[in-house]
Design an enzyme around this catalytic site. Structure first.
Site, short mmCIF file in Angstrom:
data_model
loop_
_atom_site.label_atom_id
_atom_site.label_comp_id
_atom_site.label_asym_id
_atom_site.label_seq_id
_atom_site.Cartn_x
_atom_site.Cartn_y
_atom_site.Cartn_z
N CYS A 1 0.84 -1.18 0.00
CA CYS A 1 0.00 0.00 0.00
C CYS A 1 0.89 1.24 0.00
O CYS A 1 1.92 1.28 0.65
CB CYS A 1 -0.93 0.09 1.21
SG CYS A 1 -2.00 -1.34 1.39
N ARG B 1 4.41 -0.17 -4.66
CA ARG B 1 4.09 -0.70 -3.33
C ARG B 1 2.78 -1.46 -3.28
O ARG B 1 2.39 -2.00 -2.24
CB ARG B 1 3.99 0.45 -2.32
CG ARG B 1 5.30 1.16 -2.08
CD ARG B 1 5.09 2.36 -1.17
NE ARG B 1 4.71 1.93 0.17
CZ ARG B 1 5.57 1.65 1.13
NH1 ARG B 1 6.85 1.71 0.90
NH2 ARG B 1 5.13 1.29 2.32
N TRP C 1 -2.32 -2.88 -1.79
CA TRP C 1 -1.84 -4.26 -1.91
C TRP C 1 -2.65 -5.03 -0.88
O TRP C 1 -2.45 -4.88 0.32
CB TRP C 1 -0.35 -4.31 -1.59
CG TRP C 1 0.30 -5.64 -1.78
CD1 TRP C 1 0.82 -6.14 -2.95
CD2 TRP C 1 0.53 -6.65 -0.80
NE1 TRP C 1 1.34 -7.39 -2.74
CE2 TRP C 1 1.19 -7.74 -1.44
CE3 TRP C 1 0.23 -6.77 0.56
CZ2 TRP C 1 1.55 -8.90 -0.77
CZ3 TRP C 1 0.60 -7.94 1.23
CH2 TRP C 1 1.26 -8.98 0.57
N ASN D 1 -2.07 1.99 5.79
CA ASN D 1 -1.10 0.99 5.35
C ASN D 1 -0.73 0.18 6.58
O ASN D 1 -0.38 0.75 7.60
CB ASN D 1 0.12 1.71 4.75
CG ASN D 1 1.25 0.76 4.42
OD1 ASN D 1 1.05 -0.45 4.31
ND2 ASN D 1 2.45 1.29 4.26
N GLY D 2 -0.85 -1.13 6.49
CA GLY D 2 -0.54 -1.98 7.64
C GLY D 2 -1.64 -2.99 7.87
O GLY D 2 -2.42 -3.28 6.95
N GLU E 1 18.31 -16.77 -6.03
CA GLU E 1 17.88 -15.45 -6.47
C GLU E 1 17.33 -15.52 -7.90
O GLU E 1 16.33 -14.87 -8.23
CB GLU E 1 19.04 -14.46 -6.35
CG GLU E 1 18.78 -13.06 -6.86
CD GLU E 1 17.62 -12.32 -6.20
OE1 GLU E 1 17.04 -12.82 -5.23
OE2 GLU E 1 17.26 -11.25 -6.71
N LYS F 1 13.52 -14.39 -8.99
CA LYS F 1 13.22 -13.40 -10.04
C LYS F 1 12.17 -13.95 -11.00
O LYS F 1 11.22 -13.26 -11.38
CB LYS F 1 14.46 -13.04 -10.86
CG LYS F 1 15.50 -12.16 -10.20
CD LYS F 1 15.00 -10.81 -9.77
CE LYS F 1 14.57 -10.90 -8.36
NZ LYS F 1 14.73 -10.20 -7.28
N GLU G 1 8.77 -14.11 -9.45
CA GLU G 1 8.15 -12.81 -9.21
C GLU G 1 7.56 -12.19 -10.46
O GLU G 1 6.49 -11.61 -10.41
CB GLU G 1 9.20 -11.84 -8.63
CG GLU G 1 9.57 -12.13 -7.20
CD GLU G 1 10.65 -11.19 -6.67
OE1 GLU G 1 10.55 -10.80 -5.50
OE2 GLU G 1 11.60 -10.85 -7.42
N HIS H 1 17.40 -36.26 -3.98
CA HIS H 1 16.71 -36.66 -2.75
C HIS H 1 15.23 -36.30 -2.79
O HIS H 1 14.61 -36.14 -1.75
CB HIS H 1 17.40 -36.05 -1.54
CG HIS H 1 18.81 -36.53 -1.35
ND1 HIS H 1 19.09 -37.81 -0.93
CD2 HIS H 1 20.01 -35.94 -1.56
CE1 HIS H 1 20.42 -37.98 -0.88
NE2 HIS H 1 20.99 -36.86 -1.27
N LYS I 1 6.65 -3.67 -3.24
CA LYS I 1 8.09 -3.61 -3.05
C LYS I 1 8.51 -3.57 -1.59
O LYS I 1 9.28 -4.39 -1.13
CB LYS I 1 8.67 -2.40 -3.78
CG LYS I 1 10.19 -2.45 -3.76
CD LYS I 1 10.78 -1.72 -4.91
CE LYS I 1 12.28 -1.91 -4.95
NZ LYS I 1 12.65 -3.21 -5.49
#
Lengths: 608, 608
Positions: free
Chosen positions: A2, A27, A74, A100-101, A481, A485, A488, A504, A603
């Site tokens: 948010c 955000r 968000w 926001n929260g 990483e 990516k 995402e 395994h 973000k």
């Protein structure tokens, strides 16, 4: 998580708020809304979708007024719908706010207020706050907000307007970021300071348990009991120009290309005469560093993978006991933390709620704390104090790229500095590594020059069902990483495994539609990794190898190869991650995904 | 990882070898083959697919002979094809062998022999060994094998026949398991001792760098220089009946249902009067345990997740510095290992190559080592010495179930015992936990009684694109194990995340076709996990909650719920994992997968 923008001044509030929301869109962007006050009446427009959709709606409406608040969402509680979008207005139309929260006891407050006859209209946790404010507001805004802060539990940045208060906007913060600014005759507030850069560079970062009143004349600050206090502004060292994407089609691509410069900038001022020197940032004495028997790295997401790389790099530099933990787990486990602990917190935004709470815990337990962040003056920076600031500049693409590289640069220097203070780093090793680090920008540029090759490879694999990424030792963190990516921005299921661990269990998934990206640098583990490649090939998985440029033998195994320049073995994560970023970028582009604002993501993650 | 069976005696070798291979099929089953020697000639039949396909082919052939070798394959080098299946015969038709392991310098040996005019026929690493033997064999089998062991690098269990040696079978071992047995007039060798149970229970586990000659009269042992030595047999305490699946359609389901008994057996003899007592297994003194400043758990796959659970349980018991590492990574990183380290290695089979090598490393560095294994006399047990043997009985299903539960039982007892020796476990805590552990079998039985409910739920979700599994703290390790089970037997991409970490990236993947399995016990983290559930719901992901039976509130969030009995918080992994095993089982069954022998997998992973 948010984004919030608030304005009071002499101009049309809607225009400034819409501009500000556009800068906050990274955000959260599943819905957006705006409210202004004009003539004692609250006007509001909300929508699902992007800020651009909101702007169209606003343009069609007669929507004037010189104070207002806006929000880009968000979703946490309640699905994505116009009804659940912010701002929220109390049923009596007297109070409007954005949030926001997360309000953890929302359900309880709602039950209570409904019993008192107040009708709720949304599924959000936020509505409980605005309805409560409407219920207690008796003409004293500060008094009502103080009551609210005592009633709600959780994390919040709130920006509030009252129908009969045309000359002020109120804010309250606990746990979610909020920055307040003032220019001549105008006041602002925002989640992200970059939204204020074009109006002012002197800002107040709100602290937890703080209330602010913003007027055209200035800002006043209070604590949660309502008592006023003085607060000094902070000067921002970013530039408004940094937030433009220039010629690049996406911020992410721009930021990938900035990485040679970012590494160079991160080294700048921290190297002198082939020696690492962080003494102007870290007031560490050799005696002190001897005391730290263990090092805890605590972070989330990409920053966590940067610490995984750093841990493996540091292990080669000295006799370090290192653990790398996900912040949301670190907080709640019974990991021993004490005065012998050096706890290092890594957060791009410096606002990550999980990391912040973990830092508070470690501090309370007596650990020596340090933060690596990209945002000077961010909450974690202010609370922890000791910091290395990465000079990557604002990162707008939601998928982190250049900040990962900046973080591993800073962490490598940090590891060297610590090993040196402890007398574990030989001058020869120091020279060798510093020289290798100075060569990294050029090597990254070499990889970037192969962009077209990587694009072509990505085009061939854009229809895959998913991917596995494998690597051993120093190749494992960049595999993590690279998989992240891809997850995402392309929404493909990509998972990273230590190469030796595939057999395994996960190898069961492999078939000809599930390619394996194998990070196989020419080092002591090459043969072992190639064995794992052969196991995958035996299941008909196509192999994409990230190999060292001198490695001709890899051509026996696959024709899909991205060659990376040779480096000192410890620095392999630097060169490995760039092709994986580009690969993810071009897969996502081929699949038509919205690269800079992937669905569901945000973000700066300021909820837990 | 490939299964080997060899026979010499008075009966028809093919029949005994086919029976033995069937018992080895869990180790690999992408192809199979058999060779016998009759009248100085090597006869051979090979096929892709299962042992049953091989048996049909053998039945059609005139295939008699009283010594022979067989193999069931899990491909490493070279794809799955009849040509690549074992046994492999030298081009001069004088030597035939089967191999389990990897010959790392195969390419080099091949190049060398090809230059000498020997034609190769397969893509396997194994062929280099048989061709080399053919090249050096001059009528002295032992001499040729000694030369071979000097030439090849890697891991191997080899069983070899020579065309002109009708009265002996030869074996050589380095790194891959092999057991040799003898009954009246008959000799045997196998990868897994259970294959020998119906013929003999006195066996010799071959050691590394050991050669054996098996004849109808007995067995002789040599080292790699060819010098003979004495070797004592070991008595097996398993029973041939344990290797039947009875009424159950799959071994996996049978083994899931054995778990209440397995926990009870694992507790047996380790608890006395509400106190933990491991003194008859572990010769530990309180002074000694004080010395161990850090605990390393090292394992692979399911065993690794058992250690992840154990670490979180142990953290609640005392002030332990614990790290849990994947064996294939532990070996090659620079993690400090020293005399202050207690290193605990967990391996169901006791033959896992990665874990074995890690144990050797830790031993060399001076760590105190301990093994948790299900197989008494297995290589890791013999090498490490100090052990806790889990009495789970043979586990035939490739996806581990009952051994996970046995491992966490043993590890919980171990943690308590260590905390107690150090004076960190209060008598009250000890009583509380022992009493709770004694209740676990009953609780597991309660969950198993809900099998039909779980089956129905699995049917609803069998068409999902994939799954995420989320949990916090003690709920995270069972989430990892639940996701692994699903990967292994249903081939669906399932990935586990700490619940708080989803929003840092993976949440991008969520949509209505990607369900989230949320482990949300009623404990201090319930609210936080529910917040993460709400974030997933906001992206339209269907939620399957594994919740505590008293938790009515969870019904607000989803209607797909599996309730588990309440336990002491530390013991949550015990009850959490059972429904996830059943869920994976029924998803796989609904999807028509081969549950006991999932593609690509092998049970005992003896390659790196």
């Amino acid at each position: 998580m948010c984004g919030i923008m608030g304005y009071i001044g002499c101009k049309e509030a809607a225009k400034i708020i819409l501009d500000g929301l556009a800068k906050h869109e990274y955000r959260g962007y599943d819905s957006a809304g705006i409210a202004v006050i004009k003539g004692g009446e609250i006007q509001e427009i909300r929508t699902t979708g992007r800020v651009s959709v909101l702007a169209e709606k606003v343009a069609k409406a007669n929507f004037t007024g010189e104070l207002g608040i806006g929000h880009t969402r968000w979703a946490t509680h309640g699905g994505v719908s116009e009804r659940n979008a912010h701002p929220h207005i109390s049923s009596d139309n007297r109070v409007v706010l954005v949030h926001n929260g997360i309000i953890e006891n929302a359900r309880e407050i709602r039950t209570d207020l409904e019993a008192r006859g107040i009708a709720f209209h949304t599924e959000t946790d936020t509505e409980s706050a605005v309805q409560y404010l409407g219920y207690v507001y008796d003409g004293d805004p500060k008094g009502a907000i103080v009551k609210l802060t005592k009633r709600i539990r959780g994390a919040f940045a709130l920006v509030i307007m009252f129908y009969d208060r045309p000359n002020e906007i109120w804010t309250a913060r606990k746990g979610s970021p909020l920055v307040v600014g003032h220019a001549k005759g105008e006041g602002f507030c925002a989640s992200d300071p970059t939204a204020l850069l074009e109006y002012t560079r002197d800002v107040w970062f709100m602290d937890d348990d703080e209330i602010a009143r913003i007027t055209r004349e200035g800002c006043e600050f209070y604590d949660f009991s309502g008592a006023p206090h003085e607060k000094k502004p902070m000067h921002l060292d970013w530039d408004a120009a940094m937030t433009n994407r220039g010629e690049y089609p996406h911020f992410m691509l721009k930021e990938i290309h900035e990485q040679p410069d970012v590494v160079a900038h991160t080294l700048l001022g921290r190297i002198a005469g082939e020696k690492v020197d962080l003494s102007h940032e870290l007031a560490w004495t050799p005696e002190e560093t001897e005391k730290w028997k263990k090092i805890h790295f605590v972070a989330c997401g990409t920053s966590h993978y940067a610490t995984a790389a750093a841990a493996r790099i540091m292990e080669t530099l000295g006799n370090f006991e290192i653990r790398t933990e996900v912040a949301s787990e670190y907080r709640y486990r019974n990991i021993p933390i004490d005065e012998e602990t050096l706890a290092i917190f890594v957060s791009q935004s410096g606002e990550t709620a999980d990391t912040l709470h973990a830092a508070r815990l470690a501090k309370n337990r007596g650990a020596r704390c340090l933060v690596i962040t990209n945002v000077r003056g961010s909450t974690i920076h202010r609370e922890v104090g000791e910091a290395i600031i990465t000079p990557a500049g604002p990162e707008i693409g939601v998928a982190a790229t250049k900040t990962f590289t900046a973080q591993i640069t800073a962490l490598t220097l940090l590891g060297m500095y610590l090993a040196k203070l402890r007398g574990e780093l030989s001058p020869a090793s120091e020279r060798r590594l510093i020289s290798a680090l100075m060569d990294i920008p050029g090597k990254l540029a070499t990889i970037l020059s192969k962009e077209r090759e990587i694009e072509a490879l990505a085009r061939d694999f854009a229809d895959a069902r998913g991917f596995f990424f494998i690597g051993r030792g120093l190749a494992y963190p960049p595999a993590l990483e690279g998989a992240l990516k891809l997850k995402e921005i392309s929404y493909l299921h990509a998972e990273a495994y230590p190469a030796g661990e595939m057999k395994h269990g996960p190898i069961a998934l492999l078939d000809k539609e599930l390619p394996v990206v194998a990070l196989v640098p020419k080092n002591g583990l090459w043969e072992k990794t190639v064995s794992n490649i052969e196991e995958s090939m035996a299941r008909r998985s196509p192999i994409i190898a990230i190999a060292t440029e001198s490695d001709e033998e890899i051509r026996h195994y696959t024709s899909h190869i991205i060659f990376t320049p040779e480096t000192e073995p410890e620095l392999y994560p630097f060169v490995a991650v760039i092709p994986l970023q580009l690969f993810a970028y071009y897969i996502a582009r081929q699949r038509g995904c919205d690269i800079d604002m992937p669905r569901n993501l945000a973000k700066s993650v300021t909820v837990e």
